[in-house]
Design a protein around this motif. Structure first.
Motif, short mmCIF file in Angstrom:
data_model
loop_
_atom_site.label_atom_id
_atom_site.label_comp_id
_atom_site.label_asym_id
_atom_site.label_seq_id
_atom_site.Cartn_x
_atom_site.Cartn_y
_atom_site.Cartn_z
N VAL A 13 13.58 21.27 -0.81
CA VAL A 13 12.58 20.23 -1.03
C VAL A 13 13.24 18.93 -1.47
CG1 VAL A 13 10.63 19.55 -2.46
CG2 VAL A 13 10.75 21.86 -1.56
N PHE A 14 14.25 19.07 -2.35
CA PHE A 14 14.96 17.88 -2.82
C PHE A 14 15.63 17.14 -1.67
CE2 PHE A 14 18.72 15.89 -4.89
CZ PHE A 14 18.01 14.97 -5.66
N THR A 15 16.33 17.91 -0.81
CA THR A 15 16.99 17.29 0.34
C THR A 15 15.98 16.60 1.23
OG1 THR A 15 18.44 19.18 0.24
CG2 THR A 15 18.71 17.71 2.10
N THR A 16 14.84 17.25 1.46
CA THR A 16 13.84 16.67 2.33
C THR A 16 13.33 15.36 1.76
OG1 THR A 16 13.21 18.93 2.78
CG2 THR A 16 11.78 17.22 3.64
N ARG A 17 13.15 15.33 0.42
CA ARG A 17 12.67 14.09 -0.21
C ARG A 17 13.71 12.99 -0.07
NH1 ARG A 17 9.49 16.12 -5.69
NH2 ARG A 17 8.17 17.56 -4.54
N LEU A 18 14.99 13.35 -0.26
CA LEU A 18 16.04 12.34 -0.10
C LEU A 18 16.03 11.79 1.32
CD1 LEU A 18 19.33 13.37 -1.94
CD2 LEU A 18 17.83 11.41 -2.34
N ARG A 19 15.88 12.73 2.28
CA ARG A 19 15.87 12.31 3.69
C ARG A 19 14.67 11.42 3.96
NH1 ARG A 19 18.63 15.59 7.88
NH2 ARG A 19 17.04 14.72 9.21
N ALA A 20 13.52 11.77 3.37
CA ALA A 20 12.32 10.98 3.59
C ALA A 20 12.44 9.60 2.96
CB ALA A 20 11.10 11.72 3.03
N LEU A 21 13.21 9.52 1.87
CA LEU A 21 13.38 8.23 1.20
C LEU A 21 14.43 7.37 1.89
CD1 LEU A 21 13.23 9.20 -2.58
CD2 LEU A 21 11.85 7.46 -1.47
N ALA A 22 15.31 8.01 2.67
CA ALA A 22 16.47 7.29 3.23
C ALA A 22 16.04 6.10 4.06
CB ALA A 22 17.32 8.24 4.06
N SER A 23 15.06 6.31 4.99
CA SER A 23 14.76 5.19 5.90
C SER A 23 14.03 4.05 5.21
CB SER A 23 14.04 5.69 7.15
OG SER A 23 12.73 6.03 6.88
N PRO A 24 13.01 4.31 4.32
CA PRO A 24 12.41 3.13 3.67
C PRO A 24 13.39 2.41 2.74
CG PRO A 24 11.41 5.16 2.85
CD PRO A 24 12.23 5.52 4.05
N LEU A 25 14.26 3.16 2.06
CA LEU A 25 15.21 2.49 1.16
C LEU A 25 16.26 1.73 1.97
CD1 LEU A 25 15.68 5.01 -1.79
CD2 LEU A 25 14.17 3.03 -1.58
N GLY A 26 16.69 2.32 3.11
CA GLY A 26 17.62 1.60 3.99
C GLY A 26 17.00 0.31 4.50
N ALA A 27 15.72 0.41 4.90
CA ALA A 27 15.02 -0.79 5.39
C ALA A 27 14.95 -1.84 4.28
CB ALA A 27 13.62 -0.41 5.86
N ALA A 28 14.69 -1.37 3.05
CA ALA A 28 14.62 -2.31 1.93
C ALA A 28 15.95 -3.01 1.72
CB ALA A 28 14.21 -1.57 0.65
N GLY A 29 17.06 -2.26 1.91
CA GLY A 29 18.38 -2.87 1.78
C GLY A 29 18.60 -3.97 2.80
N VAL A 30 18.21 -3.68 4.06
CA VAL A 30 18.37 -4.68 5.12
C VAL A 30 17.54 -5.92 4.81
CG1 VAL A 30 17.92 -5.15 7.55
CG2 VAL A 30 18.92 -2.96 6.87
N VAL A 31 16.28 -5.68 4.39
CA VAL A 31 15.38 -6.81 4.09
C VAL A 31 15.92 -7.61 2.90
CG1 VAL A 31 13.07 -7.40 3.25
CG2 VAL A 31 13.33 -5.76 5.10
N ALA A 32 16.45 -6.91 1.89
CA ALA A 32 16.99 -7.60 0.71
C ALA A 32 18.17 -8.48 1.10
CB ALA A 32 17.40 -6.58 -0.35
N THR A 33 19.04 -7.95 1.99
CA THR A 33 20.19 -8.74 2.45
C THR A 33 19.73 -9.98 3.20
OG1 THR A 33 21.33 -6.63 2.73
CG2 THR A 33 22.39 -8.58 3.66
N ALA A 34 18.76 -9.77 4.10
CA ALA A 34 18.24 -10.91 4.87
C ALA A 34 17.61 -11.94 3.94
CB ALA A 34 17.21 -10.41 5.89
N THR A 35 16.87 -11.46 2.92
CA THR A 35 16.23 -12.38 1.99
C THR A 35 17.27 -13.17 1.19
OG1 THR A 35 14.44 -10.77 1.78
CG2 THR A 35 14.47 -12.55 0.18
N LEU A 36 18.38 -12.50 0.86
CA LEU A 36 19.46 -13.20 0.14
C LEU A 36 20.02 -14.34 0.99
CD1 LEU A 36 21.16 -13.16 -2.49
CD2 LEU A 36 22.84 -11.82 -1.23
N VAL A 37 20.22 -14.04 2.29
CA VAL A 37 20.70 -15.09 3.21
C VAL A 37 19.72 -16.24 3.23
CG1 VAL A 37 21.19 -15.61 5.62
CG2 VAL A 37 22.03 -13.48 4.62
N LEU A 38 18.40 -15.91 3.31
CA LEU A 38 17.38 -16.96 3.35
C LEU A 38 17.34 -17.72 2.03
CD1 LEU A 38 14.56 -15.05 5.23
CD2 LEU A 38 15.97 -16.89 6.10
#
Lengths: 149, 175
Positions: A13-38
């Motif tokens: 269950v823990f692994t599944t939760r980590l996996r489920a969190l991976a894509s939204p947190l990854g997306a947040a990282g990309v958006v945060a980087t883009a926002t920093l550039v802006l």
């Protein structure tokens, strides 16, 4: 004989939760980087990929013109300037943030989520709205919804 | 349990009849590819032609401006224009073969690597070379509105880009 299916224990269950969190947190990282550039550039002169073809070719504002500048203004806490640059896109980004938060909450709780999906009719309605918005912001009356230079 | 005598009961038919594809499914029943998978496949298709683009730039004659103690000199560097054109042509040919010929059969290189398939939304069949070519042209519509069209699979019910909507195609993933 080895079992072909592993029991769903706490570790699974823990692994599944980590996996489920991976894509939204990854997306947040990309958006945060883009926002920093802006934040650093103000959304100006970001190269050919961030240039509006319609605006470059005709000088008209497309419905999404000013989006990057709106996010840049927002990152500086300047809400009036952000709304001036592109209010509808800012609103939709707020909706996207809510959808993102819901997804993170569901993933952290280990629950299955069905993302909200926009069907054809809603897409057509949105497209019609953005078309009217684009026409209005190019008229002399719509200057208050046109991007700040 | 070692009871091999009784076979398991067949799964119940999907609700809503067989005509209506389920949520997030293509007519074939395969799940629709999500946006990030399609980004990956597109980048892989792009990587195929990058060597030709690099060679095209390498062989193009370039204007060289030198400034020696205030004396500005402009010369045309050596190059080979015909090889540059050849590389541009080869890049286009590879793009066409990959995206249109292979893509028309269902899987371009990138889609094959990532297990995605391009099919007609109603037919469930690969769309063929001509329609795959038109679909790549229709990507212009995705780009002209600040590339928002390329983001449509993030929220669209059928996970289609605008080019997919114009050509009535969907991209499916492995089940």
């Amino acid at each position: 004989m080895a079992r072909t299916t592993t029991p769903a224990g706490p570790a699974t269950v823990f692994t599944t939760r980590l996996r489920a969190l991976a894509s939204p947190l990854g997306a947040a990282g990309v958006v945060a980087t883009a926002t920093l550039v802006l934040y650093r550039t103000g959304g100006h002169d970001l190269g050919p990929l961030a240039t509006c073809w319609l605006n470059a070719g005709t000088g008209l504002y497309c419905p999404f013109c000013g989006s990057l500048r709106a996010v840049a203004a927002m990152s500086h806490g300047d809400v009036p300037a952000a709304l001036h640059n592109n209010a509808p896109v800012l609103l939709l980004l707020g909706v996207a943030a809510l959808v993102w938060g819901r997804r993170v909450a569901f993933a952290a709780a280990g629950r299955v989520i069905h993302e909200p999906r926009v069907n054809g009719r809603a897409t057509a309605a949105l497209a019609a709205f953005f078309l009217v918005f684009a026409i209005y912001r190019n008229t002399p009356h719509g200057g208050w919804l046109a991007p700040l230079s | 349990m070692s009871d091999y005598g009784t076979p398991p009961p067949p799964p119940p038919p999907p609700p809503g009849g067989f005509q209506q594809p389920g949520y997030g499914q293509a007519p074939t029943g395969a799940p629709l590819a999500v946006w990030i998978q399609r980004v990956g496949a597109y980048l892989l298709d792009y990587v195929l032609i990058v060597p030709f683009s690099i060679l095209q730039v390498v062989f193009s004659p370039k204007t060289v401006t030198t400034n020696v103690n205030g004396v500005v000199n402009t010369t045309q560097s050596g190059g080979n224009l015909s090889i540059a054109f050849l590389m541009a042509g080869l890049g286009l040919a590879v793009w066409f073969f990959n995206r249109c010929y292979l893509g028309g059969q269902g899987q371009s290189f990138g889609k094959k690597v990532l297990g995605l398939t391009l099919i007609g939304e109603r037919t469930g069949q690969p769309i063929g070379m001509g329609r795959a070519f038109l679909r790549d042209l229709a990507h212009f519509v995705d780009a002209i509105i600040c590339y928002v069209g390329y983001l449509f699979p993030l929220w669209d019910q059928k996970r289609q880009t605008l080019a997919d909507k114009i050509m009535t195609t969907v991209v499916t993933s492995k089940a």
